[in-house]
Design a protein around this motif. Structure first.
Motif, PDB file in Angstrom:
ATOM      1  N   MET A   1      -3.060 -17.934   0.916  1.00  0.00           N
ATOM      2  CA  MET A   1      -2.961 -17.176  -0.323  1.00  0.00           C
ATOM      3  C   MET A   1      -2.173 -15.888  -0.106  1.00  0.00           C
ATOM      4  O   MET A   1      -1.400 -15.470  -0.984  1.00  0.00           O
ATOM      5  N   ALA A   2      -2.347 -15.248   1.050  1.00  0.00           N
ATOM      6  CA  ALA A   2      -1.563 -14.046   1.355  1.00  0.00           C
ATOM      7  C   ALA A   2      -0.074 -14.361   1.377  1.00  0.00           C
ATOM      8  O   ALA A   2       0.752 -13.549   0.944  1.00  0.00           O
ATOM      9  N   GLY A   3       0.288 -15.550   1.868  1.00  0.00           N
ATOM     10  CA  GLY A   3       1.688 -15.951   1.852  1.00  0.00           C
ATOM     11  C   GLY A   3       2.226 -16.094   0.440  1.00  0.00           C
ATOM     12  O   GLY A   3       3.359 -15.683   0.150  1.00  0.00           O
ATOM     13  N   GLU A   4       1.418 -16.671  -0.456  1.00  0.00           N
ATOM     14  CA  GLU A   4       1.846 -16.789  -1.851  1.00  0.00           C
ATOM     15  C   GLU A   4       2.008 -15.413  -2.485  1.00  0.00           C
ATOM     16  O   GLU A   4       2.965 -15.166  -3.243  1.00  0.00           O
ATOM     17  N   VAL A   5       1.069 -14.505  -2.209  1.00  0.00           N
ATOM     18  CA  VAL A   5       1.143 -13.159  -2.779  1.00  0.00           C
ATOM     19  C   VAL A   5       2.394 -12.444  -2.270  1.00  0.00           C
ATOM     20  O   VAL A   5       3.112 -11.789  -3.038  1.00  0.00           O
ATOM     21  N   ALA A   6       2.683 -12.560  -0.969  1.00  0.00           N
ATOM     22  CA  ALA A   6       3.867 -11.908  -0.409  1.00  0.00           C
ATOM     23  C   ALA A   6       5.142 -12.443  -1.052  1.00  0.00           C
ATOM     24  O   ALA A   6       6.091 -11.686  -1.312  1.00  0.00           O
ATOM     25  N   THR A   7       5.175 -13.741  -1.314  1.00  0.00           N
ATOM     26  CA  THR A   7       6.351 -14.327  -1.969  1.00  0.00           C
ATOM     27  C   THR A   7       6.535 -13.774  -3.370  1.00  0.00           C
ATOM     28  O   THR A   7       7.659 -13.438  -3.782  1.00  0.00           O
TER      29      THR A   7
ATOM     30  N   LEU B   1       4.456  -8.665   4.790  1.00  0.00           N
ATOM     31  CA  LEU B   1       5.251  -7.625   4.125  1.00  0.00           C
ATOM     32  C   LEU B   1       6.042  -6.811   5.137  1.00  0.00           C
ATOM     33  O   LEU B   1       7.211  -6.456   4.894  1.00  0.00           O
ATOM     34  N   LEU B   2       5.432  -6.502   6.283  1.00  0.00           N
ATOM     35  CA  LEU B   2       6.153  -5.759   7.317  1.00  0.00           C
ATOM     36  C   LEU B   2       7.288  -6.596   7.897  1.00  0.00           C
ATOM     37  O   LEU B   2       8.359  -6.070   8.213  1.00  0.00           O
ATOM     38  N   ARG B   3       7.060  -7.890   8.041  1.00  0.00           N
ATOM     39  CA  ARG B   3       8.134  -8.761   8.525  1.00  0.00           C
ATOM     40  C   ARG B   3       9.298  -8.766   7.540  1.00  0.00           C
ATOM     41  O   ARG B   3      10.470  -8.763   7.939  1.00  0.00           O
ATOM     42  N   SER B   4       8.966  -8.751   6.243  1.00  0.00           N
ATOM     43  CA  SER B   4      10.036  -8.705   5.240  1.00  0.00           C
ATOM     44  C   SER B   4      10.833  -7.413   5.345  1.00  0.00           C
ATOM     45  O   SER B   4      12.065  -7.413   5.182  1.00  0.00           O
TER      46      SER B   4
END
Length: 498
Positions: free
Chosen positions: A173-179, A217-220
């Motif tokens: 879910m964190a991955g979906e939110v980051a997207t 988010l930091l990776r982005s």
């Protein structure tokens, strides 16, 4: 037992013939090794089974539920009356519950007993009435399905929070939110941040979700060559809001400095890191690291080979200087006095080293005219103070301030919680009597499903904190009320009632 006419009404309402099946109220009469009641009472996750045709033919709609009610809590609420299935659905800012029964008699009994019932931790009575299967089918189509569908719907931010907490895999879910953060518009990003503020710390996946979201988010931000400046700004702003909401701890400016040092220093990355720093500007406990970060930004602006990069960094510096100058100027104009503790601080107030402010001066006998004037002023302040109750704890601070300032300027706001109540109340000192009278017209206004009450307070706000509006001896405004500088929920700014 229902009569023949009532039974016929239920059959007509369901639009189909009742199917014979074993009710959960009968099959779970005992909690044995192979028949555990908790296995279906507290299954909080909605999966593909919800798409299977339900054996329940008699349904009740439940209104005025608390916005944080889960499917399991709704089912357990109606379980004593034989509820076989329950789910929640959102329609705009309102949430409704739907409870299914295989027995028309139990459905009728539940409707009679639960209508106008006030559950624990709620202030509003439930509204329960039967609905048809068509209504249930339409409600299922509005139930929680995907983050994308709920995020871009008219649902309240609490619906997004509920969807996140319903996830069986917090990291996914964190991955979906980051997207969605990267491609969100400003309005959608605001909804997403409000949803993050509404996440419960009691959620089992809270820590895993936060850690994975921060990592992505930091990776982005570090790999900003794959993002445009607007997407990078979104990522930096959400990281800053995670600090503001206390979802992550540490020094945000130290993190921003490290991102500048480790990154490729592309324009998109610089925009995102500066957005992180701007978001954390209301935090007042990182003076040294904040100064070090903006000093590094200044150095990068002067040494940048690209004129566009230099101009962008200088624009961020001007923005920071503009946001920081009014606070420092107001502080320099204030009379010398002992520092006042922050409402969240557990440190005692230090002993005064300068002359005490007027409100803490030792009592000195006054003449009759002066005493009359003082009492008149205290009475006038009391008439400018209003009492606002039934405030939802998830209401953002800035939203409350905007609501109040629509009636007039605000001097002080104190948020309090009462024992045994799910809502909060506030004491608000308006700047003018006219503003207080206009604020009284907000009585009965609906906020997140709660009808607030506004009335004249019995007493004025006696204490003073640094977020209050400050005036000089001539009545000139030195500092406006700083309450509502963040989007944190009201439950995070409670005032001690001791």
């Amino acid at each position: 037992m229902m009569d023949v006419k009532t039974t016929k009404t239920w059959e007509d309402l369901s639009l189909c013939r009742s199917v014979s099946t074993i009710s959960s109220s009968a099959s779970t009469a005992e909690a044995t090794a192979g028949n555990d009641v908790s296995s279906f009472l507290f299954d909080d996750c909605r999966d593909d089974a919800s798409l299977v045709k339900s054996p329940c033919k008699f349904w009740l709609c439940v209104g005025h539920l608390s916005l944080g009610t889960t499917d399991a809590e709704l089912k357990s609420l109606f379980y004593p009356y034989g509820a076989d299935e329950a789910f929640t659905a959102w329609e705009g800012p309102q949430m409704s519950g739907f409870v299914g029964f295989t027995s028309p008699e139990m459905a009728d009994l539940a409707a009679q007993k639960m209508h106008a019932f006030i559950p624990r931790r709620q202030s509003q009575a439930l509204v329960v009435h039967p609905v048809s299967l068509d209504d249930v089918a339409q409600a299922r189509s509005r139930s929680l399905k995907s983050l994308l569908a709920v995020l871009y719907s008219e649902s309240a931010p609490q619906a997004i929070s509920a969807l996140i907490q319903h996830s069986k895999l917090p990291a996914a879910m964190a991955g979906e939110v980051a997207t969605e953060v990267a491609r969100a518009s400003p309005v959608v990003l605001q909804r997403l941040v409000s949803a993050l503020a509404g996440l419960s710390t009691q959620w089992a996946g809270f820590v895993a979700f936060n850690e994975e979201l921060l990592k992505l988010l930091l990776r982005s931000l570090l790999e900003a060559n794959e993002l445009n400046p607007a997407q990078s700004i979104n990522c930096g702003a959400v990281v800053g809001n995670l600090f503001m909401l206390n979802m992550i701890t540490g020094d945000p400016y130290y993190l921003a400095t490290r991102l500048l040092q480790r990154g490729s220093q592309q324009l998109a990355q610089l925009e995102g890191v500066c957005a992180l720093a701007h978001t954390c500007t209301p935090l007042t406990t990182y003076h040294i690291s904040r100064a070090a970060f903006w000093a590094q930004v200044t150095e990068m602006a002067t040494m940048a080979a690209d004129a566009e990069t230099s101009e962008v960094l200088l624009g961020h510096l001007r923005r920071y200087t503009k946001s920081a100058t009014p606070q420092s100027a107001a502080a320099s104009l204030q009379p010398a006095r002992a520092s006042l503790p922050h409402p969240f601080s557990t440190m005692p107030c230090p002993p005064p080293t300068t002359s005490l402010p007027h409100h803490t001066q030792p009592f000195v006998p006054l003449s009759a005219p002066r005493t009359f004037a003082q009492h008149s002023r205290q009475d006038e302040v009391k008439r400018r103070t209003i009492y606002v109750s039934h405030l939802p704890g998830l209401l953002p601070q800035n939203m409350l301030l905007e609501l109040l300032t629509a009636a007039g300027a605000v001097n002080k706001i104190r948020i309090c919680a009462g024992t045994g109540y799910c809502t909060l109340f506030a004491f608000v000192e308006m700047r003018t009597l006219e503003g207080a009278q206009r604020a009284m017209s907000m009585n009965g206004l609906q906020l997140m499903g709660f009808a607030i009450r506004v009335q004249t307070a019995r007493n004025a706000v006696q204490d003073v904190v640094k977020e209050d509006a400050h005036f000089d001896s001539d009545g000139n405004l030195l500092q406006p009320c700083l309450f509502g500088a963040t989007q944190a929920p009201l439950s995070q700014c409670l005032t001690s009632m001791s």
